[in-house]
Scaffold this motif. Structure first.
Motif, mmCIF file in Angstrom:
data_model
loop_
_atom_site.group_PDB
_atom_site.id
_atom_site.type_symbol
_atom_site.label_atom_id
_atom_site.label_comp_id
_atom_site.label_asym_id
_atom_site.label_seq_id
_atom_site.Cartn_x
_atom_site.Cartn_y
_atom_site.Cartn_z
ATOM 1 N N GLN A 1 1.700 -18.224 -13.802
ATOM 2 C CA GLN A 1 2.734 -17.383 -13.211
ATOM 3 C C GLN A 1 2.177 -16.090 -12.612
ATOM 4 O O GLN A 1 2.830 -15.046 -12.647
ATOM 5 N N GLY A 2 0.966 -16.160 -12.059
ATOM 6 C CA GLY A 2 0.454 -14.952 -11.441
ATOM 7 C C GLY A 2 -0.932 -15.108 -10.858
ATOM 8 O O GLY A 2 -1.471 -16.217 -10.760
ATOM 9 N N VAL A 3 -1.510 -13.966 -10.462
ATOM 10 C CA VAL A 3 -2.834 -13.924 -9.854
ATOM 11 C C VAL A 3 -3.619 -12.775 -10.466
ATOM 12 O O VAL A 3 -3.107 -11.653 -10.570
ATOM 13 N N ARG A 4 -4.865 -13.057 -10.861
ATOM 14 C CA ARG A 4 -5.735 -12.010 -11.386
ATOM 15 C C ARG A 4 -6.745 -11.614 -10.307
ATOM 16 O O ARG A 4 -7.423 -12.472 -9.745
ATOM 17 N N VAL A 5 -6.795 -10.307 -10.027
ATOM 18 C CA VAL A 5 -7.744 -9.775 -9.047
ATOM 19 C C VAL A 5 -8.769 -8.947 -9.820
ATOM 20 O O VAL A 5 -8.482 -7.831 -10.257
ATOM 21 N N SER A 6 -9.970 -9.501 -10.008
ATOM 22 C CA SER A 6 -11.003 -8.835 -10.796
ATOM 23 C C SER A 6 -12.018 -8.176 -9.870
ATOM 24 O O SER A 6 -12.593 -8.832 -9.008
ATOM 25 N N THR A 7 -12.228 -6.884 -10.067
ATOM 26 C CA THR A 7 -13.225 -6.153 -9.308
ATOM 27 C C THR A 7 -14.478 -6.020 -10.168
ATOM 28 O O THR A 7 -14.422 -5.489 -11.276
ATOM 29 N N VAL A 8 -15.602 -6.530 -9.673
ATOM 30 C CA VAL A 8 -16.862 -6.521 -10.414
ATOM 31 C C VAL A 8 -17.744 -5.393 -9.874
ATOM 32 O O VAL A 8 -18.140 -5.403 -8.709
ATOM 33 N N LEU A 9 -18.024 -4.429 -10.729
ATOM 34 C CA LEU A 9 -18.834 -3.272 -10.353
ATOM 35 C C LEU A 9 -20.265 -3.509 -10.827
ATOM 36 O O LEU A 9 -20.527 -3.542 -12.033
ATOM 37 N N TRP A 10 -21.184 -3.651 -9.904
ATOM 38 C CA TRP A 10 -22.579 -3.882 -10.262
ATOM 39 C C TRP A 10 -23.319 -2.575 -10.521
ATOM 40 O O TRP A 10 -24.430 -2.569 -11.053
ATOM 41 N N ASP A 11 -22.711 -1.475 -10.128
ATOM 42 C CA ASP A 11 -23.301 -0.157 -10.392
ATOM 43 C C ASP A 11 -22.170 0.863 -10.467
ATOM 44 O O ASP A 11 -20.994 0.495 -10.422
ATOM 45 N N GLY A 12 -22.519 2.138 -10.573
ATOM 46 C CA GLY A 12 -21.503 3.171 -10.743
ATOM 47 C C GLY A 12 -21.113 3.874 -9.465
ATOM 48 O O GLY A 12 -20.618 5.003 -9.508
ATOM 49 N N SER A 13 -21.291 3.209 -8.317
ATOM 50 C CA SER A 13 -20.996 3.860 -7.036
ATOM 51 C C SER A 13 -19.510 4.003 -6.757
ATOM 52 O O SER A 13 -19.106 4.824 -5.941
ATOM 53 N N ARG A 14 -18.665 3.189 -7.419
ATOM 54 C CA ARG A 14 -17.211 3.288 -7.234
ATOM 55 C C ARG A 14 -16.537 3.251 -8.597
ATOM 56 O O ARG A 14 -16.936 2.486 -9.469
ATOM 57 N N GLU A 15 -15.504 4.087 -8.769
ATOM 58 C CA GLU A 15 -14.758 4.081 -10.021
ATOM 59 C C GLU A 15 -13.252 4.030 -9.803
ATOM 60 O O GLU A 15 -12.492 3.993 -10.765
ATOM 61 N N ALA A 16 -12.822 3.995 -8.549
ATOM 62 C CA ALA A 16 -11.392 3.921 -8.232
ATOM 63 C C ALA A 16 -11.175 2.920 -7.105
ATOM 64 O O ALA A 16 -11.970 2.846 -6.157
ATOM 65 N N PHE A 17 -10.090 2.149 -7.221
ATOM 66 C CA PHE A 17 -9.799 1.101 -6.265
ATOM 67 C C PHE A 17 -8.316 1.134 -5.914
ATOM 68 O O PHE A 17 -7.470 1.211 -6.800
ATOM 69 N N SER A 18 -8.010 1.069 -4.615
ATOM 70 C CA SER A 18 -6.623 1.227 -4.162
ATOM 71 C C SER A 18 -6.089 -0.066 -3.563
ATOM 72 O O SER A 18 -6.811 -0.812 -2.890
ATOM 73 N N TYR A 19 -4.795 -0.301 -3.816
ATOM 74 C CA TYR A 19 -4.091 -1.467 -3.301
ATOM 75 C C TYR A 19 -2.826 -0.982 -2.594
ATOM 76 O O TYR A 19 -1.960 -0.360 -3.221
ATOM 77 N N SER A 20 -2.699 -1.250 -1.305
ATOM 78 C CA SER A 20 -1.485 -0.868 -0.572
ATOM 79 C C SER A 20 -0.432 -1.948 -0.740
ATOM 80 O O SER A 20 -0.685 -3.129 -0.442
ATOM 81 N N LEU A 21 0.741 -1.565 -1.219
ATOM 82 C CA LEU A 21 1.809 -2.527 -1.452
ATOM 83 C C LEU A 21 2.379 -3.039 -0.138
ATOM 84 O O LEU A 21 2.405 -2.312 0.864
ATOM 85 N N PRO A 22 2.854 -4.281 -0.111
ATOM 86 C CA PRO A 22 3.488 -4.812 1.096
ATOM 87 C C PRO A 22 4.734 -3.993 1.458
ATOM 88 O O PRO A 22 5.334 -3.341 0.597
ATOM 89 N N GLU A 23 5.106 -4.045 2.706
ATOM 90 C CA GLU A 23 6.288 -3.308 3.158
ATOM 91 C C GLU A 23 7.528 -3.742 2.385
ATOM 92 O O GLU A 23 7.764 -4.940 2.191
ATOM 93 N N GLY A 24 8.290 -2.769 1.908
ATOM 94 C CA GLY A 24 9.509 -3.055 1.165
ATOM 95 C C GLY A 24 9.306 -3.245 -0.317
ATOM 96 O O GLY A 24 10.282 -3.344 -1.070
ATOM 97 N N VAL A 25 8.051 -3.294 -0.768
ATOM 98 C CA VAL A 25 7.754 -3.503 -2.189
ATOM 99 C C VAL A 25 7.364 -2.174 -2.830
ATOM 100 O O VAL A 25 6.602 -1.403 -2.256
ATOM 101 N N ALA A 26 7.919 -1.901 -4.003
ATOM 102 C CA ALA A 26 7.622 -0.668 -4.732
ATOM 103 C C ALA A 26 7.134 -1.011 -6.130
ATOM 104 O O ALA A 26 7.443 -2.077 -6.678
ATOM 105 N N ALA A 27 6.362 -0.101 -6.712
ATOM 106 C CA ALA A 27 5.848 -0.275 -8.072
ATOM 107 C C ALA A 27 6.305 0.899 -8.921
ATOM 108 O O ALA A 27 6.101 2.058 -8.548
#
Length: 323
Positions: A120-146
């Motif tokens: 009943q869903g989808v898992r989106v796993s971000t694999v960090l091989w180093d410490g160059s990034r610590e924040a990741f952004s996802y833009s919601l589709p139009e009309g969708v709110a969280a």
């Protein structure tokens, strides 16, 4: 005597050479190769204690070749929803693994993204091989709110303006959720992570202090079961319904349009039938909401029940706190 010393020196040199040469392949044989993205994700999910990937659900998950196009999720009783992938990662085109997962490798090798279908869903796993990034952004589709929940998850809602039979209504439907964030490092240690929602963008931040790499950060998008959907009406619409401003035909038409926006054609038919049969209960509950102090708004739950090859909508009405 001198010849014996020279022979001993040569023998010792040969022995050292043999040990040195034989030690190279021995050391290489003991070292493990760097695990691939899929292996890293599987180990992280096991350490996190979350369900493994599964294709047994009712969803049709279609990852795009280009990461910027996201992942499309749909089913026979669910309007399509596009799940975004993290932005700004310069991901290469999709690669499909033997297990059915989709990997988007980073062209510079610092961050990869893995997409797996779960029940009943989808898992989106971000694999960090180093410490160059610590924040990741996802833009919601139009009309969708969280909307954040107390447990750290996010409720996903879709708001659409529907118009039918001279009636215009803004309806908000619960379409799913994003489960609480988690992040695991290479040693199986849970790292601090949380979501922030600002202007339609979800940002997951991971505390990488002292982390062993690679690190896996994971939001799982859970899609509302197509057997139950919630729609909320605004205060103005609640007042109109309570006052009889929408006759049964208008209510039925609005419900059909709302159902279509959430669950496609089957939802339209089920919502229309359910509202027509229970329009009196709908008006009554809207009146209860109006007479509450402070005033509340009407919400409608629709349960889809398979019956003789058709989908029947069984409605239930309640009220919720609104502005």
């Amino acid at each position: 005597m001198e010849m014996k010393k020279r022979a001993a020196t040569i023998a010792a040199s040969l022995a050292i050479g043999v040990l040195t040469l034989s030690g190279v392949p021995a050391a290489s044989a003991e070292s493990d190769p760097t695990p691939g993205t899929q292996e890293v994700v599987e180990q992280a999910t096991a350490n996190a204690g979350v369900p493994a990937a599964s294709t047994d659900g009712e969803l049709d998950v279609v990852p795009a070749t280009d990461a910027t196009d996201g992942v499309t999720v749909q089913s026979d009783h669910l309007a399509p929803l596009t799940i975004p992938l993290p932005e700004g990662l310069s991901l290469d085109v999709a690669e499909t693994t033997d297990s059915g997962s989709t990997i988007y490798p980073a062209d510079r090798g610092s961050v990869d993204v893995a997409v797996e279908e779960v029940t009943q869903g989808v898992r989106v796993s971000t694999v960090l091989w180093d410490g160059s990034r610590e924040a990741f952004s996802y833009s919601l589709p139009e009309g969708v709110a969280a909307t954040p929940r107390p447990d750290g998850s996010l409720e996903l809602t879709r708001t659409e303006v529907v118009e039918a039979e001279g009636v215009t209504a803004e309806v908000t439907a619960s379409i799913g959720s994003i489960e609480p964030a988690w992040a695991i490092d290479a040693d199986g240690v849970a790292l601090g992570t949380e979501y922030d929602v600002t202007n339609g963008v979800i940002t997951q931040t991971v505390d990488l202090a002292g982390a062993a790499f690679p690190v896996v950060a994971d939001p799982t998008w859970a899609i509302t079961s197509p057997v139950q959907v919630r729609i909320r009406f605004t205060r103005a619409e609640t007042a109109t319904i309570a006052g009889g401003g929408w006759h049964a035909t208008g209510l039925t038409a609005v419900c059909a349009a709302a159902g279509a926006s959430v669950a496609g054609p089957p939802g339209a038919a089920a919502f229309a039938a359910g509202c027509f049969l229970a329009s009196g209960a709908m008006v009554y509950t809207a009146g209860v909401a109006q007479n509450s102090r402070p005033k509340r708004c009407l919400e409608q739950f629709m349960t889809f029940v398979p019956l003789s090859g058709a989908i029947i909508g069984v409605p239930w009405y309640g009220t919720y706190a609104c502005r």
